[in-house]
Design a protein around this motif. Sequence first.
Motif, PDB file in Angstrom:
ATOM      1  N   UNK A   1      85.363 -30.499 -35.136  1.00 64.36           N
ATOM      2  CA  UNK A   1      86.782 -30.903 -35.078  1.00 64.36           C
ATOM      3  C   UNK A   1      86.903 -32.401 -35.327  1.00 64.36           C
ATOM      4  N   UNK A   2      87.820 -32.781 -36.202  1.00 64.72           N
ATOM      5  CA  UNK A   2      88.054 -34.187 -36.499  1.00 64.72           C
ATOM      6  C   UNK A   2      88.740 -34.855 -35.315  1.00 64.72           C
ATOM      7  N   UNK A   3      88.220 -36.012 -34.903  1.00 60.09           N
ATOM      8  CA  UNK A   3      88.809 -36.734 -33.781  1.00 60.09           C
ATOM      9  C   UNK A   3      89.809 -37.750 -34.323  1.00 60.09           C
ATOM     10  N   UNK A   4      91.075 -37.590 -33.930  1.00 55.92           N
ATOM     11  CA  UNK A   4      92.127 -38.515 -34.332  1.00 55.92           C
ATOM     12  C   UNK A   4      92.464 -39.375 -33.122  1.00 55.92           C
ATOM     13  N   UNK A 288      97.068 -27.802 -42.294  1.00 55.05           N
ATOM     14  CA  UNK A 288      97.365 -27.729 -43.728  1.00 55.05           C
ATOM     15  C   UNK A 288      97.709 -29.110 -44.260  1.00 55.05           C
ATOM     16  N   UNK A 289      98.392 -29.906 -43.437  1.00 54.16           N
ATOM     17  CA  UNK A 289      98.831 -31.225 -43.845  1.00 54.16           C
ATOM     18  C   UNK A 289     100.294 -31.405 -43.519  1.00 54.16           C
ATOM     19  N   UNK A 290     100.727 -32.671 -43.353  1.00 53.01           N
ATOM     20  CA  UNK A 290     102.136 -32.975 -43.154  1.00 53.01           C
ATOM     21  C   UNK A 290     102.799 -32.091 -42.100  1.00 53.01           C
ATOM     22  N   UNK A 426      90.244 -40.623 -56.450  1.00 50.45           N
ATOM     23  CA  UNK A 426      90.521 -40.914 -55.042  1.00 50.45           C
ATOM     24  C   UNK A 426      90.533 -39.601 -54.286  1.00 50.45           C
ATOM     25  N   UNK A 427      89.824 -39.555 -53.165  1.00 46.46           N
ATOM     26  CA  UNK A 427      89.791 -38.331 -52.360  1.00 46.46           C
ATOM     27  C   UNK A 427      90.223 -38.650 -50.935  1.00 46.46           C
ATOM     28  N   UNK A 428      91.117 -37.826 -50.397  1.00 44.81           N
ATOM     29  CA  UNK A 428      91.529 -37.946 -49.001  1.00 44.81           C
ATOM     30  C   UNK A 428      90.469 -37.309 -48.121  1.00 44.81           C
ATOM     31  N   UNK A 429      90.021 -38.019 -47.105  1.00 43.90           N
ATOM     32  CA  UNK A 429      89.000 -37.473 -46.212  1.00 43.90           C
ATOM     33  C   UNK A 429      89.616 -36.476 -45.231  1.00 43.90           C
ATOM     34  N   UNK A 430      88.752 -35.817 -44.486  1.00 42.49           N
ATOM     35  CA  UNK A 430      89.245 -34.876 -43.472  1.00 42.49           C
ATOM     36  C   UNK A 430      90.128 -35.604 -42.459  1.00 42.49           C
ATOM     37  N   UNK A 431      89.721 -36.796 -42.076  1.00 44.67           N
ATOM     38  CA  UNK A 431      90.538 -37.606 -41.171  1.00 44.67           C
ATOM     39  C   UNK A 431      91.827 -38.044 -41.854  1.00 44.67           C
ATOM     40  N   UNK A 432      91.726 -38.391 -43.146  1.00 48.21           N
ATOM     41  CA  UNK A 432      92.880 -38.877 -43.882  1.00 48.21           C
ATOM     42  C   UNK A 432      93.988 -37.861 -44.036  1.00 48.21           C
ATOM     43  N   UNK A 434      95.423 -36.226 -41.862  1.00 49.19           N
ATOM     44  CA  UNK A 434      96.426 -36.406 -40.807  1.00 49.19           C
ATOM     45  C   UNK A 434      97.387 -37.552 -41.129  1.00 49.19           C
ATOM     46  N   UNK A 435      97.024 -38.380 -42.103  1.00 46.35           N
ATOM     47  CA  UNK A 435      97.838 -39.544 -42.452  1.00 46.35           C
ATOM     48  C   UNK A 435      98.160 -39.544 -43.948  1.00 46.35           C
TER      49      UNK A 435
END
Length: 460
Positions: A1-4, A288-290, A426-432, A434-435
């Motif tokens: 699980x990604x830690x935000x 999923x995002x957003x 440019x690639x959005x990371x798993x953490x990215x 969320x933003x």
Amino acid sequence: MTVVTTELLRRFDVPGPRYTSYPTADRFVEAFGEEEYVLALQQRRVGSVGKAMPLSLYVHIPFCQSLCYYCACNKIITRHPERAEVYLRYLSREIDLHTAHCGVGQQVSQLHFGGGTPTFLSDEGLRELMAMLKRSFTLVPGGEYSIEVDPRTVDESRLALLAELGFNRLSFGVQDFDPEVQKAVHRVQPAEQVFSLIESSRRLGFESVNVDLIYGLPRQTPESFERTLGQVSELRPDRIALYAYAHLPERFKAQRRIITAELPMASAKLSMLAQALEVFEGAGYVYVGMDHFALPQDSLAVAKRQGRLHRNFQGYSTQPDCDLIGLGVSAIGRIGATYSQNVKTLDEYYDAINQGRLPIARGLALTKDDLVRRSVIMALMCQGEVLFEPMEAAWLIDFRSYFEPELQQLEEMAGQGLVKLADDGVQVTELGWYFVRGVAMAFDKYLQANRNRARFSRII
């Protein structure tokens, strides 16, 4: 699980667009009117794209029986159902005005009823509206046909009617299960009622059931919201939409009834978001995002895994990018390289149609730069990456020089672990993920002046 972390959430707690379109609706101008919209419809009709690409339809039903204080939608509060009967007659005429320009029988793969409260309509009204649409358009098998549902306005028999009419997706407005929060926003609906309705929806065979939640409402606390999150996890809808409440009483009159002192502090709001991310991912939901979560087997989560995610004025979708016709007051549409929006009041709407005119109030014809940036922003929002070579081939640009300032701006995000910058893209990371709104904002030329940002809700 990604830690935000709450530190990262706090850093990105800034205003920004939701990017259901680019350019965003605040860029629409009154110089774009009915004449420009009709030309776009006619070009679609004679072009090869119009024959091959299915349409999306959005129908705005503005009526509500009672006022929810948090609401920022275009709505009309009334206890008079006959007002909806008049509205349906004008909707029928607006549909006819459209088909006069784009032709009868065009294929539709996505339909959404929004509001207001679409389920304000009576059973007869819902039947009448669907009959109108099916007379003028062809709803293709396998499409997404959804409706927003106020749990206070339906029972199992009404849900059965929605299934009979062809809807295969429902979105229930829950917002919060806590009774005190519900009182503070003037939307009291017992949790037992929602649980019963969703159980009925499953028995009736709806393909996907969504629940809307809002954090940052008056009287919400991290402790009370944690209870709501637990109830939603137990409810286990196919999809969850989790929105941040944007308190803008100067723009939305209904919000002036909210007691500002009862709103949670920014730190509590961020804590609620962090809780939600942890609870829903722990319950097996895919981010999923957003603001959107889905169970792994839901078509939205599958589309994200397979790189088939799309985004339009209704949010994330599994349907391919397509033209959108908006029907009703304030409805937004997209035809070709244009956006349009209908007038926002019933009087203006009725007057335009009485004159035989499509009720377009404003819109926008996109420039090449708008189209290039839209393709980049939507690639980030939906696929989480932008590859330079395909963009260069599609738009005849040198990506690195065209977006040199934007790529420099992303270097800081790369240092924060939100994106990866490579020679080919440019690639959005798993953490990215969320933003991702913040990442997309780097490519929005209209946001370069800080004064424009205050027009939007905060991205966290």
